[in-house]
Design an enzyme around this catalytic site. Structure first.
Site, PDB file in Angstrom:
ATOM      1  N   GLN A   1      21.595  91.906  95.768  1.00  0.00           N
ATOM      2  CA  GLN A   1      21.353  92.962  94.784  1.00  0.00           C
ATOM      3  C   GLN A   1      22.052  94.232  95.283  1.00  0.00           C
ATOM      4  OE1 GLN A   1      17.431  94.579  94.921  1.00  0.00           O
ATOM      5  NE2 GLN A   1      17.399  95.179  92.778  1.00  0.00           N
TER       6      GLN A   1
ATOM      7  N   GLU B   1      11.186  92.537  89.768  1.00  0.00           N
ATOM      8  CA  GLU B   1      11.100  92.724  91.217  1.00  0.00           C
ATOM      9  C   GLU B   1       9.719  93.247  91.607  1.00  0.00           C
ATOM     10  OE1 GLU B   1      14.094  95.338  92.781  1.00  0.00           O
ATOM     11  OE2 GLU B   1      13.674  94.755  94.843  1.00  0.00           O
TER      12      GLU B   1
ATOM     13  N   SER C   1      21.374 100.092  95.515  1.00  0.00           N
ATOM     14  CA  SER C   1      21.268 101.363  96.240  1.00  0.00           C
ATOM     15  C   SER C   1      22.633 101.860  96.686  1.00  0.00           C
ATOM     16  CB  SER C   1      20.394 101.191  97.478  1.00  0.00           C
ATOM     17  OG  SER C   1      19.140 100.699  97.115  1.00  0.00           O
TER      18      SER C   1
ATOM     19  N   SER D   1      20.273  93.451 100.625  1.00  0.00           N
ATOM     20  CA  SER D   1      19.715  92.297 101.342  1.00  0.00           C
ATOM     21  C   SER D   1      20.542  91.048 101.071  1.00  0.00           C
ATOM     22  CB  SER D   1      18.272  92.021 100.899  1.00  0.00           C
ATOM     23  OG  SER D   1      17.460  93.128 101.157  1.00  0.00           O
TER      24      SER D   1
END
Ligand code: FAD
Length: 390
Positions: free
Chosen positions: A125, A243, A128, A160
């Protein structure tokens, strides 16, 4: 909902339990935050997919079982209770897939989902950015239209699995004149594409649990845009609610940890000074399970996940920290032990798994949106309080 499982669900549970008892690796896999462990987990994902346990709630045509959400929750309980390996494919299966079901095209679903279910394509993902974490709408990475696709540039961080993953999904500003939530587009891209540079970042436990991603005019075809160009924020909210709301952290994980905590308490001779905290952790895990059954009922009746996801996220992240802190206090000097470097978090009896579990639990109040952000959402969107200064 009726908490007595019907015959069909009981048969599903028994089938899952029997399969896991026969197939969960007896020797724990290496950590998926290492190159070796990542490949071992990829092979485990393929094994799950062969038996159609990888993504049970998906339609059968994509490798699922058309299972209900309730069955999925039951599978998760069995999965964690069996000590099965953590899911290296979780970003894809539990966040991108629901997004594709809601906003993707039939072509995207047919192309992306089967290799995702089999662990052939593992997803990161990429949301950020260095200046855009809590406030994602301030992101600066750009997408510029070109023939047949887009050119992505910018920097993503804290991604991650990206150290070893194959592909990523993320938001980019496609309209340079736009501000905040407007003018964003949701893309999928290859982490091995020309113009992409991935730099692993070591976590508290020393392993490269996430990475920075640098993009320099990376070409992405139009077919890898999810939803309408410019309407990425709406698509992203589907991912975020999944999420926080249910899929990333099902109750199974906490039920298994709470049961292990109770077993640890027994093994240490039932020390009275932590009795209340052990009971609180166990009750908290059960409470989360019951709350989840309520969410499943709501979704089955056509409801949607909304801002109440923030209550969920706040609850489980604190439950996890408190549960692990209680275990460390119970362990006394043994709490200093760490799991052997490179071994998995799940599926071993080594006391060090509690310290490693605690280190990871500290991230719970941060990833998926920090506590403060969840509290803002609860205050403004659930309680109707005035918006704070920001
Ligand atoms: C283990 C882990 C895994 C992660 N995995 C991923 C991943 O796979 N993909 C990805 O894209 N990101 C990932 N992240 C990043 C994560 O989503 C961000 O760290 C998080 O959203 C916070 O953003 P930030 O770190 O930029 O902190 P900031 O947004 O800079 O916040 C700093 C502090 O200020 C507070 N704050 C900020 N704004 C407000 C406000 N309006 N009101 C009150 N307080 C505020 C925050 O709560 C925080 O305490 C991961 C993080 C961790 C720890």
């Amino acid at each position: 909902m009726d908490l007595d499982l019907d015959e069909h669900t009981l048969a599903f549970r028994d089938e899952a339990r029997a399969w896991l008892a026969d197939h969960v690796p007896r020797t724990p896999l290496a950590s998926f935050d290492t190159a070796e462990g990542f490949e071992q987990h990829r092979a485990w994902e393929a094994q799950l997919a062969d038996a159609r346990w990888s993504a049970v709630s998906w339609p059968a045509e994509f490798g699922g079982r058309d299972a209900s959400l309730l069955e999925w929750v039951i599978l998760e309980e069995e999965y964690y209770a069996s000590g099965a390996p953590g899911r290296v494919s979780q970003n894809g299966i539990f966040m991108l897939a629901p997004t594709l079901f809601a906003h993707g095209t039939p072509e995207q679903r047919a192309r992306i989902l089967p290799p995702m279910a089999r662990g052939e394509e593992i997803w990161a993902q990429a949301w950020s950015e260095p200046e855009a974490g809590s406030d994602i709408a301030s992101l600066r990475s750009t997408a510029v239209k070109t023939d047949g696709g887009w050119l992505l540039s910018g920097q993503k961080t804290w991604s991650s699995r990206a150290a070893f993953a194959d592909r990523a999904f993320g938001l980019f500003r496609s309209d340079p004149e736009s501000k905040r939530h407007k003018g964003l587009t949701y893309f999928m891209f290859d982490l091995s594409a020309s113009g992409v540079q991935v730099r692993p970042i070591r976590q508290l436990d020393g392993e490269p649990g996430f990475a920075e991603i640098f993009l320099d005019e990376v070409f992405v075809p139009d077919t890898d845009v999810i939803g309408e160009p410019g309407a990425g924020w709406r698509v992203a909210m589907t991912t975020a609610n999944n999420e926080r709301g249910l899929s990333l952290r099902s109750p199974g994980r906490f039920l298994a940890a709470a049961d292990r905590l109770v077993a640890l308490w027994h093994a240490h001779g039932y020390p009275e000074q932590v009795a209340d905290r052990v009971a609180d952790a166990w009750i908290g895990a059960r409470a989360y399970q019951l709350y989840t059954f309520g969410t499943v009922t709501k979704l089955a009746e056509g409801g949607e996940l909304g801002p109440e996801s923030s209550v969920n996220k706040l609850f489980w992240s604190h439950l996890d920290v408190e549960l692990h802190e209680t275990a460390l206090d119970l362990l006394g000097p043994e709490a200093e032990l760490r799991r052997p470097p490179g071994s998995d978090r799940i599926g071993e009896q080594h006391p060090g798994r509690w310290l490693n579990g605690w280190l990871f639990s500290l991230a719970g109040p941060i990833y998926g949106g920090t506590d403060q952000i969840q509290r803002n959402t609860i205050a403004e969107r659930l309680l109707g309080l005035p918006r704070g200064d920001r």
